[in-house]
Scaffold this motif. Structure first.
Motif, mmCIF file in Angstrom:
data_model
loop_
_atom_site.group_PDB
_atom_site.id
_atom_site.type_symbol
_atom_site.label_atom_id
_atom_site.label_comp_id
_atom_site.label_asym_id
_atom_site.label_seq_id
_atom_site.Cartn_x
_atom_site.Cartn_y
_atom_site.Cartn_z
ATOM 1 N N GLU A 1 0.836 -1.198 0.000
ATOM 2 C CA GLU A 1 0.000 0.000 0.000
ATOM 3 C C GLU A 1 0.872 1.250 0.000
ATOM 4 O OE1 GLU A 1 -3.475 2.167 2.686
ATOM 5 O OE2 GLU A 1 -2.045 0.803 3.607
ATOM 6 N N LEU A 2 0.535 2.170 -0.882
ATOM 7 C CA LEU A 2 1.231 3.447 -0.973
ATOM 8 C C LEU A 2 0.315 4.511 -0.377
ATOM 9 C CD1 LEU A 2 3.761 4.892 -2.046
ATOM 10 C CD2 LEU A 2 2.651 5.056 -4.272
ATOM 11 N N THR A 3 0.732 5.103 0.753
ATOM 12 C CA THR A 3 -0.105 6.092 1.426
ATOM 13 C C THR A 3 0.772 7.088 2.177
ATOM 14 O OG1 THR A 3 -1.880 6.396 3.067
ATOM 15 C CG2 THR A 3 -0.358 4.584 3.455
ATOM 16 N N LEU A 4 0.385 8.354 2.130
ATOM 17 C CA LEU A 4 1.129 9.422 2.809
ATOM 18 C C LEU A 4 2.608 9.423 2.420
ATOM 19 C CD1 LEU A 4 -0.435 9.246 6.395
ATOM 20 C CD2 LEU A 4 -0.734 11.095 4.740
ATOM 21 N N GLY A 5 2.891 9.049 1.171
ATOM 22 C CA GLY A 5 4.266 9.062 0.687
ATOM 23 C C GLY A 5 5.123 7.925 1.185
ATOM 24 N N LYS A 6 4.499 6.945 1.883
ATOM 25 C CA LYS A 6 5.237 5.794 2.405
ATOM 26 C C LYS A 6 4.566 4.518 1.910
ATOM 27 C CE LYS A 6 6.379 8.236 6.716
ATOM 28 N NZ LYS A 6 6.203 8.219 8.196
ATOM 29 N N ILE A 7 5.238 3.372 2.152
ATOM 30 C CA ILE A 7 4.592 2.109 1.809
ATOM 31 C C ILE A 7 4.452 1.237 3.045
ATOM 32 C CG2 ILE A 7 5.411 2.092 -0.583
ATOM 33 C CD1 ILE A 7 7.334 -0.199 0.348
ATOM 34 N N TYR A 8 3.416 0.409 3.004
ATOM 35 C CA TYR A 8 3.202 -0.620 4.012
ATOM 36 C C TYR A 8 3.054 -1.938 3.271
ATOM 37 C CZ TYR A 8 2.404 3.203 7.277
ATOM 38 O OH TYR A 8 2.561 4.333 8.053
ATOM 39 N N ASP A 9 3.735 -2.952 3.762
ATOM 40 C CA ASP A 9 3.838 -4.226 3.057
ATOM 41 C C ASP A 9 3.093 -5.308 3.845
ATOM 42 O OD1 ASP A 9 4.602 -6.297 1.418
ATOM 43 O OD2 ASP A 9 6.719 -5.747 1.387
ATOM 44 N N TYR A 10 2.103 -5.933 3.207
ATOM 45 C CA TYR A 10 1.309 -6.971 3.863
ATOM 46 C C TYR A 10 1.480 -8.289 3.116
ATOM 47 C CZ TYR A 10 -1.251 -2.988 5.866
ATOM 48 O OH TYR A 10 -1.611 -1.838 6.516
ATOM 49 N N LYS A 11 1.719 -9.360 3.838
ATOM 50 C CA LYS A 11 1.763 -10.694 3.228
ATOM 51 C C LYS A 11 0.337 -11.240 3.200
ATOM 52 C CE LYS A 11 6.280 -10.686 2.960
ATOM 53 N NZ LYS A 11 6.521 -9.297 3.354
ATOM 54 N N ALA A 12 -0.508 -10.592 2.404
ATOM 55 C CA ALA A 12 -1.928 -10.950 2.378
ATOM 56 C C ALA A 12 -2.553 -10.458 1.081
ATOM 57 C CB ALA A 12 -2.644 -10.312 3.574
ATOM 58 N N ASN A 13 -3.646 -11.116 0.665
ATOM 59 C CA ASN A 13 -4.360 -10.623 -0.505
ATOM 60 C C ASN A 13 -5.214 -9.418 -0.113
ATOM 61 O OD1 ASN A 13 -6.654 -11.605 0.771
ATOM 62 N ND2 ASN A 13 -7.141 -13.125 -0.800
ATOM 63 N N TYR A 14 -5.968 -8.871 -1.066
ATOM 64 C CA TYR A 14 -6.640 -7.588 -0.863
ATOM 65 C C TYR A 14 -7.640 -7.623 0.301
ATOM 66 C CZ TYR A 14 -9.550 -3.521 -1.732
ATOM 67 O OH TYR A 14 -10.257 -2.349 -1.590
ATOM 68 N N SER A 15 -8.517 -8.628 0.314
ATOM 69 C CA SER A 15 -9.550 -8.666 1.364
ATOM 70 C C SER A 15 -8.935 -8.753 2.754
ATOM 71 C CB SER A 15 -10.487 -9.855 1.133
ATOM 72 O OG SER A 15 -11.267 -9.646 -0.018
ATOM 73 N N HIS A 16 -7.907 -9.599 2.907
ATOM 74 C CA HIS A 16 -7.242 -9.731 4.199
ATOM 75 C C HIS A 16 -6.489 -8.441 4.538
ATOM 76 C CE1 HIS A 16 -4.357 -12.190 6.944
ATOM 77 N NE2 HIS A 16 -5.282 -11.567 7.643
ATOM 78 N N TYR A 17 -5.902 -7.811 3.513
ATOM 79 C CA TYR A 17 -5.193 -6.544 3.726
ATOM 80 C C TYR A 17 -6.128 -5.482 4.308
ATOM 81 C CZ TYR A 17 -4.808 -1.878 1.544
ATOM 82 O OH TYR A 17 -4.892 -0.528 1.271
ATOM 83 N N LEU A 18 -7.381 -5.422 3.816
ATOM 84 C CA LEU A 18 -8.323 -4.414 4.322
ATOM 85 C C LEU A 18 -8.541 -4.578 5.824
ATOM 86 C CD1 LEU A 18 -11.082 -4.273 1.543
ATOM 87 C CD2 LEU A 18 -9.283 -2.595 2.003
ATOM 88 N N GLU A 19 -8.635 -5.834 6.275
ATOM 89 C CA GLU A 19 -8.808 -6.090 7.709
ATOM 90 C C GLU A 19 -7.560 -5.669 8.479
ATOM 91 O OE1 GLU A 19 -9.637 -10.222 8.074
ATOM 92 O OE2 GLU A 19 -11.357 -10.174 6.703
ATOM 93 N N LEU A 20 -6.376 -6.031 7.972
ATOM 94 C CA LEU A 20 -5.120 -5.682 8.647
ATOM 95 C C LEU A 20 -4.914 -4.173 8.657
ATOM 96 C CD1 LEU A 20 -2.823 -8.451 7.123
ATOM 97 C CD2 LEU A 20 -3.799 -8.393 9.421
ATOM 98 N N ARG A 21 -5.296 -3.516 7.544
ATOM 99 C CA ARG A 21 -5.140 -2.063 7.457
ATOM 100 C C ARG A 21 -6.029 -1.369 8.481
ATOM 101 N NH1 ARG A 21 -6.914 2.702 5.345
ATOM 102 N NH2 ARG A 21 -5.427 3.933 4.118
ATOM 103 N N LYS A 22 -7.244 -1.866 8.642
ATOM 104 C CA LYS A 22 -8.166 -1.295 9.624
ATOM 105 C C LYS A 22 -7.586 -1.411 11.030
ATOM 106 C CE LYS A 22 -12.892 -1.698 11.383
ATOM 107 N NZ LYS A 22 -14.157 -2.485 11.315
#
Length: 543
Positions: free
Chosen positions: A232-253
């Protein structure tokens, strides 16, 4: 392995992103996510070598290959579809020609002890090593399999590329990329121009045959099915998740909730320190403590909380005027172009309030039938529009039909009539055109903005038969969800053409399948149809 190190892109007034670093490993299937304007496409172009950042570098070995879509579309029309796709194997054929020439030369030479003969052997060894390292495949069969998987018919393969539209040319470019089997495939919205069956084929290829993949997509089902990692690219930085999109949404929350909690605790602590400084500043016995606290406050790094894109499409279709019981009746309808039959003897009865989906491969006649309903083309048979029908039509190329020279406001003001003209700014605001946005020329709008603007025109008068042909191309995931909810709540009759499985699910309760020059009626939901058809499509395409 490809490493992205310290990539920075900045403009005179702001940084798009700073010091971006991550590694792409073999067999990584990565979704690159972020809000519109976060810089996803820019980062992808830098990885592809199409653009350069202000700082940083892309590290890869000399033999690592990266393929990027979109590339420039075909500019030469001197070959067939099959021949253009076969250009994916140019390296193989070039090396083969060199090997054949070198072997022929060595067979005729007799100066075995000479320096030039030794050089010839060295060159043949080097080229031979590269040639024999390439996978031995049946190139003709692979080309045909890729093109048919991406929606071309066998009889299309020897037609000139000049006969195909931009969307089909994009498929040829995609086929070339897939056939090259590069170490990394970069795809920016690859599903916009391909039908459901071709998306299924592409998913299978990327999961089972591709090496590393980095994809930007607004097709939720597609990215969920192919990815095992989300950057994920946000606020000029990246966050890296070992997960697909649906799981990423939960982790991001969860991550944002933790950030918010830490931010509030930090702000509470800062406030306490500032109160201490204000209370004891000037008190001789507390001078050292006050100075220490002030220095500590200067060094505090404020915790950042991930941005949330609060710009949201607000969409509600006006109540549909009551129509007759049968908005559309089609009997024995056929359409041909010369000797080419698009469909024949189609029969269709759509009742008031029904929501139906037109599905099938591209080129099977879905858009053609809609043009027949709109009386844009001549057909054989009967196409009867019911009593008191007001049609709202969103064509597949609706966004491109807008006047590029007009402003956003002029575009809607031109078609608005009566009292609704006083509400145009509010309506445009609901479609995320705020403030000075309404004075922008259409020519400078993004694909998503043009699609939203074209959608506004559907709301300017009540309609009871809504026909949407691929309305979600260029819409982001949130806008798709809002449009879908509005369609679920729409009380008129809906005909929907879409290749987006996630968007279709839950919307249509009857399906008309366009296949083999026929229109087949299925009395089942789109969910049931897609589940059954997925298995059949996989068998047909030998997946």
């Amino acid at each position: 392995m490809i490493s992205i190190e310290g990539i920075t892109v900045s403009f005179s007034d702001r940084a798009l992103f700073e010091n971006i670093s991550f590694v792409i490993n073999d067999n990584d299937k990565i979704a690159l996510m972020g809000k519109n304007g976060a810089g996803k496409s820019t980062l992808m172009k830098i990885i592809a070598g199409v653009e350069k950042g202000n700082k940083g570098k892309i590290n890869k070995s000399e033999n690592t290959t990266i393929a990027y879509l979109p590339q420039h579309l075909l500019t030469e029309d001197d070959c067939s579809v099959r021949q253009e796709a076969a250009k994916a194997f140019l390296e193989y054929f070039a090396l083969k020609d060199q090997m054949d020439n070198l072997n022929a030369e060595m067979e005729t030479r007799t100066d075995y002890e000479s320096d030039s003969y030794m050089e010839l052997i060295g060159k043949a060894t080097d080229i031979g090593e590269r040639f024999y390292n390439l996978e031995e495949v049946n190139h003709d069969a692979e080309v045909e399999k890729a093109l048919i998987g991406l929606g071309f018919k066998r009889e299309d393969l020897d037609r000139p590329t000049s006969e195909f539209s931009g969307g089909w040319r994009m498929r040829i470019e995609l086929a070339k990329i897939l056939l090259q089997k590069p170490d990394l495939i970069l795809l920016d919205e690859p599903t916009n121009h391909i039908d459901i069956e071709s998306v299924l084929w592409l998913e299978n290829f990327l999961v089972n045959k591709a090496n590393a993949v980095l994809v930007i997509s607004h097709d939720k089902a597609f990215i969920d099915n192919i990815t095992n990692r989300t950057v994920e690219l946000t606020l000029g930085k990246i966050y890296d998740y070992k997960a697909n999109y649906s799981h990423y949404l939960e982790l991001r929350k969860d991550r944002r909730e933790n950030q918010l909690k830490a931010f509030k605790e930090q702000q509470k602590w800062i406030a306490e320190q500032q109160r201490f400084v204000e209370r004891f500043k000037g008190t001789f016995s507390k001078t050292n403590q006050v100075s220490s606290v002030e220095r500590m406050l200067e060094k505090v790094e404020i915790i950042e909380v991930d941005e949330v894109d609060n710009s949201a499409l607000r969409l509600r279709f006006p109540p549909a005027p009551r129509s007759g019981d049968y908005p559309l009746i089609i009997k024995e309808l056929s359409k041909s172009y010369g000797d080419h039959i698009v469909f024949q003897d189609a029969n269709m009865t759509i009742e008031r309030g029904e929501k139906v989906a037109f599905v099938g491969r591209n080129g099977e006649g879905k858009s053609t039938l809609i043009k027949a309903i709109m009386q844009e083309i001549e057909v054989q048979g009967t196409c009867q529009i019911g009593h008191n029908i007001e049609i709202g039509y969103f064509a597949q190329n609706q966004a491109s039909l807008l006047d590029e020279k007009a402003t956003v406001f002029e575009t809607v003001d031109e078609v608005a009539k009566g009292d609704i003209r006083t509400k145009l700014k509010n309506i445009l605001g609901g479609f995320m055109f705020h403030g000075d946005d309404i004075d922008k020329k259409v020519s400078v709008l993004s694909g998503g903005e043009k699609t939203r603007l074209a959608m506004v025109k559907l709301l300017l008068e009540p309609i009871n038969l809504l026909i949407l042909d691929e309305p979600t191309n260029h819409l982001d995931l949130r806008s798709k969800d809002v449009l879908k909810e509005a369609l679920v709540n729409y009380n008129g009759t809906l005909i929907l053409v879409s290749h987006d499985r996630d968007f279709l699910k839950g919307l249509a309760h009857k399906v008309f399948e366009f296949k083999n020059k026929r229109v087949i009626e299925h009395f089942e939901t789109i969910d049931d149809f897609l589940e059954r058809n997925k298995a059949e499509s996989m068998r047909e395409l030998n997946l």
